[in-house]
Design a protein around this motif. Structure first.
Motif, short mmCIF file in Angstrom:
data_model
loop_
_atom_site.label_atom_id
_atom_site.label_comp_id
_atom_site.label_asym_id
_atom_site.label_seq_id
_atom_site.Cartn_x
_atom_site.Cartn_y
_atom_site.Cartn_z
N ASP A 152 0.81 -1.22 0.00
CA ASP A 152 0.00 0.00 0.00
C ASP A 152 0.85 1.27 0.00
OD1 ASP A 152 -2.29 -1.54 -0.14
OD2 ASP A 152 -2.83 -1.27 1.97
N PRO A 153 1.86 1.38 0.87
CA PRO A 153 2.58 2.66 0.91
C PRO A 153 3.62 2.88 -0.18
CG PRO A 153 3.30 1.25 2.71
CD PRO A 153 2.20 0.52 2.02
N VAL A 154 4.27 1.82 -0.71
CA VAL A 154 5.39 2.08 -1.62
C VAL A 154 5.40 1.25 -2.91
CG1 VAL A 154 6.96 3.04 0.12
CG2 VAL A 154 6.97 0.58 -0.33
N LYS A 155 4.33 0.61 -3.27
CA LYS A 155 4.35 -0.24 -4.47
C LYS A 155 4.78 0.55 -5.71
CE LYS A 155 -0.58 0.21 -5.56
NZ LYS A 155 -1.17 0.74 -4.34
N GLU A 156 4.42 1.82 -5.79
CA GLU A 156 4.77 2.64 -6.94
C GLU A 156 6.27 2.87 -7.05
OE1 GLU A 156 2.52 3.64 -4.62
OE2 GLU A 156 0.61 3.69 -5.68
N LYS A 157 7.00 2.55 -6.00
CA LYS A 157 8.44 2.80 -5.98
C LYS A 157 9.28 1.55 -6.28
CE LYS A 157 7.99 6.59 -2.67
NZ LYS A 157 8.20 7.67 -3.58
N PHE A 158 8.63 0.38 -6.46
CA PHE A 158 9.42 -0.81 -6.79
C PHE A 158 8.72 -1.79 -7.72
CE2 PHE A 158 7.12 -2.22 -3.05
CZ PHE A 158 6.85 -3.55 -3.31
N VAL A 159 7.44 -1.67 -7.98
CA VAL A 159 6.73 -2.60 -8.87
C VAL A 159 6.82 -2.07 -10.30
CG1 VAL A 159 4.47 -3.60 -9.43
CG2 VAL A 159 5.18 -3.38 -7.04
N SER A 160 7.15 -2.95 -11.23
CA SER A 160 7.38 -2.56 -12.63
C SER A 160 6.24 -1.78 -13.25
CB SER A 160 7.67 -3.80 -13.48
OG SER A 160 8.90 -4.38 -13.11
N ALA A 161 5.01 -2.10 -12.91
CA ALA A 161 3.86 -1.40 -13.49
C ALA A 161 3.99 0.11 -13.32
CB ALA A 161 2.56 -1.89 -12.85
N TRP A 162 4.64 0.55 -12.27
CA TRP A 162 4.83 1.98 -12.02
C TRP A 162 6.25 2.43 -12.33
CZ3 TRP A 162 1.70 -1.12 -9.01
CH2 TRP A 162 0.36 -0.75 -8.99
N THR A 163 7.24 1.65 -11.94
CA THR A 163 8.63 2.09 -12.14
C THR A 163 9.02 2.13 -13.61
OG1 THR A 163 9.57 -0.13 -11.87
CG2 THR A 163 9.35 1.24 -9.89
N ASN A 211 7.51 3.45 -15.87
CA ASN A 211 7.06 4.72 -16.45
C ASN A 211 8.15 5.78 -16.43
OD1 ASN A 211 4.44 3.83 -17.05
ND2 ASN A 211 3.81 4.18 -14.93
N VAL A 212 9.27 5.46 -15.83
CA VAL A 212 10.40 6.39 -15.77
C VAL A 212 11.66 5.63 -16.22
CG1 VAL A 212 10.89 5.89 -13.33
CG2 VAL A 212 11.62 8.04 -14.31
N MET A 213 12.53 6.33 -16.94
CA MET A 213 13.75 5.67 -17.41
C MET A 213 14.73 5.52 -16.25
SD MET A 213 16.21 6.43 -20.65
CE MET A 213 16.92 7.92 -20.04
#
Length: 183
Positions: free
Chosen positions: A149-160, A162-164
């Motif tokens: 919940d708190p940090v998935k956007e910082k290590f899961v490919s679906a979000w990471t 999105n940035v090179m």
């Protein structure tokens, strides 16, 4: 005194040392000072880091966000998994051979979550993870509330993805540069 090491990566996948700082302690103000000092040496905003990968040290994460607010912050996948695995071992009191199999399953299921390439595949992987570990509700609750919940956007490919980040999803480059310091 802790040694704070900053490592960069070139477009050709080479690591280089950006800077080092001995800091009195690993508190936010010390990290801010070290990062501000580093920032003052950079020529222009174009040379500011686009992505910063840290372990999950809150003080460092907060300092990086303050000093480089336009950089994307990622959390080291290795450290996240290490913590998840340690929590699982602490909550699951299985015999050695059963523990070995459970840890193999944990790694496979965890990688399925981390390597999810879309929010839909992420949701499916989390549902599968929940089913596999339903006998360990405290463990799943920990994973969900403390990590996903708190940090998935910082290590899961679906979000990471999105940035090179040139494939840099761990702090292993920093760890490997420690060896260069000893030489």
């Amino acid at each position: 005194m802790p040694l704070f090491e900053i490592v960069g990566v070139t477009s050709t996948e080479e690591s280089y040392n950006v800077g080092f700082a001995y800091i009195a302690n690993e508190k936010e103000d010390n990290f801010v000072w070290a990062l501000e000092t580093c920032k003052s040496l950079l020529i222009s905003k174009e040379t500011f880091p686009k992505v910063i990968v840290t372990d999950r040290d809150k003080s460092l994460m907060n300092a990086a966000a303050k000093v480089f607010p336009n950089s994307t912050a990622l959390v080291c996948r290795f450290h996240v998994y290490k913590n998840v695995k340690a929590k699982f071992k602490a909550l699951c009191k299985a015999k050695d051979e059963k523990m070995d199999q459970l840890l193999k399953t944990l790694k496979l299921q965890w990688n399925s979550i981390v390597d999810s390439t879309s929010e839909e595949s992420y949701t499916t992987a989390v549902v599968d993870f929940r089913k596999v570990f339903e006998k360990f509700p405290n463990f799943f609750k920990y994973v969900e509330t403390t990590v996903l919940d708190p940090v998935k956007e910082k290590f899961v490919s679906a979000w990471t993805d999105n940035v090179m980040h040139i494939g840099n999803t761990t702090t292993n480059r920093v760890e490997s540069q420690h060896g260069a310091l000893k030489q």
